[in-house]
Enzyme design. Structure first.
Site, PDB file in Angstrom:
ATOM      1  N   LYS A 116      58.229  53.191  51.011  1.00 29.22           N
ATOM      2  CA  LYS A 116      57.344  52.638  52.034  1.00 29.22           C
ATOM      3  C   LYS A 116      57.884  52.958  53.426  1.00 29.22           C
ATOM      4  CE  LYS A 116      55.500  48.509  50.807  1.00 29.22           C
ATOM      5  NZ  LYS A 116      55.553  47.035  50.723  1.00 29.22           N
ATOM      6  N   GLU A 137      49.932  33.633  60.475  1.00 26.77           N
ATOM      7  CA  GLU A 137      49.078  34.767  60.803  1.00 26.77           C
ATOM      8  C   GLU A 137      47.699  34.549  60.182  1.00 26.77           C
ATOM      9  OE1 GLU A 137      49.606  37.632  62.669  1.00 26.77           O
ATOM     10  OE2 GLU A 137      47.472  37.717  62.212  1.00 26.77           O
ATOM     11  N   LEU A 140      45.194  37.084  60.161  1.00 25.65           N
ATOM     12  CA  LEU A 140      44.456  38.352  60.116  1.00 25.65           C
ATOM     13  C   LEU A 140      43.678  38.513  58.812  1.00 25.65           C
ATOM     14  CD1 LEU A 140      45.854  40.698  58.129  1.00 25.65           C
ATOM     15  CD2 LEU A 140      47.467  40.819  59.984  1.00 25.65           C
ATOM     16  N   GLU A 178      42.046  41.306  56.113  1.00 24.10           N
ATOM     17  CA  GLU A 178      42.110  42.700  55.707  1.00 24.10           C
ATOM     18  C   GLU A 178      40.799  43.354  56.145  1.00 24.10           C
ATOM     19  OE1 GLU A 178      43.227  43.336  51.623  1.00 24.10           O
ATOM     20  OE2 GLU A 178      44.840  41.881  51.785  1.00 24.10           O
ATOM     21  N   LYS A 217      47.593  27.080  58.620  1.00 22.03           N
ATOM     22  CA  LYS A 217      47.274  28.326  57.937  1.00 22.03           C
ATOM     23  C   LYS A 217      46.581  28.083  56.598  1.00 22.03           C
ATOM     24  CE  LYS A 217      47.159  32.270  56.148  1.00 22.03           C
ATOM     25  NZ  LYS A 217      46.788  33.569  56.569  1.00 22.03           N
ATOM     26  N   PHE A 273      30.798  33.063  56.277  1.00 25.10           N
ATOM     27  CA  PHE A 273      31.320  32.531  55.010  1.00 25.10           C
ATOM     28  C   PHE A 273      30.302  31.685  54.257  1.00 25.10           C
ATOM     29  CE2 PHE A 273      35.682  33.925  54.309  1.00 25.10           C
ATOM     30  CZ  PHE A 273      35.785  34.736  55.424  1.00 25.10           C
ATOM     31  N   LEU A 274      29.012  32.007  54.489  1.00 20.08           N
ATOM     32  CA  LEU A 274      27.947  31.369  53.721  1.00 20.08           C
ATOM     33  C   LEU A 274      27.208  32.406  52.887  1.00 20.08           C
ATOM     34  CD1 LEU A 274      26.255  28.628  55.964  1.00 20.08           C
ATOM     35  CD2 LEU A 274      27.842  28.325  54.059  1.00 20.08           C
ATOM     36  N   CYS A 289      44.842  36.568  49.175  1.00 21.77           N
ATOM     37  CA  CYS A 289      45.125  35.366  49.977  1.00 21.77           C
ATOM     38  C   CYS A 289      44.389  34.116  49.523  1.00 21.77           C
ATOM     39  CB  CYS A 289      44.812  35.653  51.443  1.00 21.77           C
ATOM     40  SG  CYS A 289      45.750  37.048  52.063  1.00 21.77           S
TER      41      CYS A 289
HETATM   42  C1  UGA Z   1      41.592  35.683  54.481  1.00 22.69           C
HETATM   43  C2  UGA Z   1      41.256  34.889  55.753  1.00 22.69           C
HETATM   44  O1  UGA Z   1      39.904  35.137  56.131  1.00 22.69           O
HETATM   45  C3  UGA Z   1      42.197  35.294  56.896  1.00 22.69           C
HETATM   46  O2  UGA Z   1      41.939  34.513  58.046  1.00 22.69           O
HETATM   47  C4  UGA Z   1      43.646  35.073  56.438  1.00 22.69           C
HETATM   48  O3  UGA Z   1      44.574  35.445  57.442  1.00 22.69           O
HETATM   49  C5  UGA Z   1      43.896  35.900  55.201  1.00 22.69           C
HETATM   50  O4  UGA Z   1      42.976  35.506  54.157  1.00 22.69           O
HETATM   51  C6  UGA Z   1      45.317  35.670  54.769  1.00 22.69           C
HETATM   52  O5  UGA Z   1      45.640  34.551  54.373  1.00 22.69           O
HETATM   53  O6  UGA Z   1      46.153  36.577  54.929  1.00 22.69           O
HETATM   54  P1  UGA Z   1      41.041  38.146  53.613  1.00 22.69           P
HETATM   55  O7  UGA Z   1      41.765  37.800  52.362  1.00 22.69           O
HETATM   56  O8  UGA Z   1      41.287  39.450  54.260  1.00 22.69           O
HETATM   57  O9  UGA Z   1      41.314  37.047  54.754  1.00 22.69           O
HETATM   58  O10 UGA Z   1      39.494  38.088  53.239  1.00 22.69           O
HETATM   59  P2  UGA Z   1      38.193  37.310  53.742  1.00 22.69           P
HETATM   60  O11 UGA Z   1      37.466  38.113  54.727  1.00 22.69           O
HETATM   61  O12 UGA Z   1      38.517  35.911  54.111  1.00 22.69           O
HETATM   62  O13 UGA Z   1      37.355  37.288  52.380  1.00 22.69           O
HETATM   63  C7  UGA Z   1      37.879  36.624  51.235  1.00 22.69           C
HETATM   64  C8  UGA Z   1      36.916  36.697  50.081  1.00 22.69           C
HETATM   65  O14 UGA Z   1      35.798  35.862  50.302  1.00 22.69           O
HETATM   66  C9  UGA Z   1      36.361  38.076  49.759  1.00 22.69           C
HETATM   67  O15 UGA Z   1      36.444  38.297  48.365  1.00 22.69           O
HETATM   68  C10 UGA Z   1      34.920  37.990  50.209  1.00 22.69           C
HETATM   69  O16 UGA Z   1      34.070  38.835  49.471  1.00 22.69           O
HETATM   70  C11 UGA Z   1      34.619  36.529  49.944  1.00 22.69           C
HETATM   71  N1  UGA Z   1      33.503  35.994  50.770  1.00 22.69           N
HETATM   72  C12 UGA Z   1      33.617  35.956  52.113  1.00 22.69           C
HETATM   73  C13 UGA Z   1      32.363  35.502  50.139  1.00 22.69           C
HETATM   74  O17 UGA Z   1      32.248  35.511  48.896  1.00 22.69           O
HETATM   75  N2  UGA Z   1      31.344  34.997  50.920  1.00 22.69           N
HETATM   76  C14 UGA Z   1      31.432  34.948  52.259  1.00 22.69           C
HETATM   77  O18 UGA Z   1      30.477  34.475  52.897  1.00 22.69           O
HETATM   78  C15 UGA Z   1      32.594  35.451  52.885  1.00 22.69           C
END
Ligand code: UGA
Length: 461
Positions: free
Chosen positions: A57, A174, A176, A178, A230, A275-276, A286
């Protein structure tokens, strides 16, 4: 803060950062979080060294190559490595000796035998930094940890740091996402810092001067609050998704459409539309493990309401995968044995090649294990998916994936998959039957193109 920090000082015998000199930063662990954090901090003008125990890496990152798909990170990394502000090493003593502030960005996966988080990497990282300190330092935890971890790590630091060295440990979670990691790191919604002394806060206000100047609130609080902010944020997002998925079940039973309902709910600014999106539910590295770790920790602390709530959230979420498997089975007439199924999407969400706990790959694999011939197409995640489930079929295009199929499943809502030409695709299938597990396809247009269309929480034709 100057654009470019002063060159690294020659002596490393005492490394306390003076207010006038920008702190030099190390990033311990260069996975998603660490690689992005290192590149972003260099882009903010700091001298940064990234440390990882994995020499492969380190070699890739040193050449400006990101070992995973993250939009915009490749370019940023190359730019920062070439600028001379960013380098990587697998020598922890080197990383620690040449920095004043050490960001701990290692993973905290779910333990193999329980819902609790595996803290072995965090423990090893803090111990490695502590043992190699050659001067005063600030250790900043960024990894997602159960509440109480930072206080335990402080004890470890006190025991392991050399005598005479002033080492402080604070927590700076954090947030963030992905797929949006660069944007989220450079322009965070908020900066949360737990357990900081006046000196530590001053250092971190220097590090985050630019985002704070842009308007990001700087929230200074105690250690447990910072740790909990967090996991509570992730737990809330997960709860929101499971809420809409539970309502999707009511919609199906009542003949209502959850996509229209979600839009209408979202106009209420107290609720918000994000997120709806009802569908296959959440996955990734995560949300699932974080809600389970919080469930576990809340139980340990006797906060049983939180534990029970999160248990429900998890159950509803995992139930969505079962629901889609059942829908696919029904579409195939009661058994998927020897049926051809085209799967569109393998990543846990669009804009990533991450398949960790991916609902899409989970459903594809379950159908394969029940005897279906499953062919998967994902714009970015085919390689990572193949490494996880080598026995599935992988196609080079969506067209190839749907060829001769009995049913097609949309499992990850990549924009290019949502925009596919329904008419052209219908002609390639054995039976034009689609299950939209992400609520993103235009049901009317697909039906008009000859498809038998089913969606979670959508009105049946
Ligand atoms: C999530 C959080 O959104 C970040 O703020 C956090 O920093 C991160 O985890 C972490 O702990 O490191 P991430 O895992 O990148 O981020 O993904 P999200 O965008 O949150 O999506 C998570 C899941 O929810 C995905 O499988 C997505 O498809 C699903 N999702 C999202 C739904 O099923 N419906 C929605 O309306 C939104």
């Amino acid at each position: 803060m100057p654009d470019r920090p002063a060159p690294a000082r020659k002596s490393t015998s005492r490394t306390s950062a003076k207010a006038t000199q920008p702190p030099r930063l190390s990033v311990i662990g260069t996975g998603y979080l660490g690689a992005t954090h290192a590149a972003a901090m260099a882009a903010l003008g700091f001298q940064v060294v990234g440390f990882d125990t994995d020499p492969t890496k380190v070699a890739a990152l040193s050449l400006g190559k990101v070992p995973f798909y993250e939009p915009g990170l490749d370019e940023l990394l190359v730019e920062q490595v070439e600028s001379g502000r960013l380098r990587f090493t697998s020598d922890v003593a080197d990383a620690v000796a040449s920095s004043d502030v050490h960001f701990v960005c290692v993973g905290t996966p779910q333990q193999a035998t329980s819902h609790a988080a595996d803290l072995s990497h965090v423990e090893a990282a803090v111990r490695a930094v502590a043992e190699n300190l050659v001067g005063d330092a600030l250790i900043v935890g960024k990894s997602t940890v159960p509440v109480g971890t930072a206080s335990w790590l402080r004890g470890l630091l006190a025991d392991a740091a050399p005598a005479g060295v002033r080492a402080e440990l604070v927590w700076n979670p954090e947030f963030l996402r992905e797929g949006k990691a660069v944007q989220d790191t450079l322009h965070p919604d908020r900066v949360v810092v737990g357990g900081a002394s006046a000196r530590a806060e001053e250092l971190l206000r220097t590090v985050y001067a630019q985002p704070v100047a842009e308007g990001a609130p700087f929230i200074s609080c105690d250690l447990p609050t910072a740790e909990l902010v967090k996991v509570s944020a992730n737990a809330f997002l997960a709860t929101k998704i499971s809420f809409i998925n539970a309502i999707a079940g009511v919609c199906e039973a009542a003949g209502a459409d959850v996509t229209v309902l979600a839009d209408a709910l979202g106009h209420d600014s107290r609720i918000g539309r994000q997120f709806l999106d009802a569908g296959l539910g959440f996955g990734g590295g995560c949300l699932p493990k974080d809600i389970r770790a919080l469930m576990h920790r809340a139980g340990e602390l006797g906060a049983h309401h939180a534990s029970r709530l999160l248990q429900q959230v998890d159950e509803i979420n995992m139930g969505q995968r079962e629901r889609v498997i059942a829908m696919a089975t029904e579409a195939c007439g009661g058994s998927v044995l020897n049926r051809r199924i085209g799967v569109l999407g393998a990543a846990f969400k669009p804009d990533t090649d991450d398949v960790r706990d991916s609902p899409a790959l989970n459903v594809a694999a379950a159908l394969h294990l029940r005897g279906a011939q499953v062919t998967v197409f994902d714009p970015q995640a085919s390689d990572t998916a193949r490494r996880t489930f080598p026995t599935l079929g992988y196609a080079a295009s969506a067209e190839d994936a749907v060829q001769g199929t009995d049913v097609v499943l949309l499992l990850t809502e990549w924009p290019e998959l949502v925009a596919l030409d329904a008419g052209r695709l219908a002609a390639l299938t054995a039976t034009a039957r689609v299950i939209d597990a992400r609520g993103k396809l235009d049901a009317q247009a697909w039906r008009a193109a000859g498809w038998e269309f089913t969606g979670l929480g959508r009105i049946a034709a």
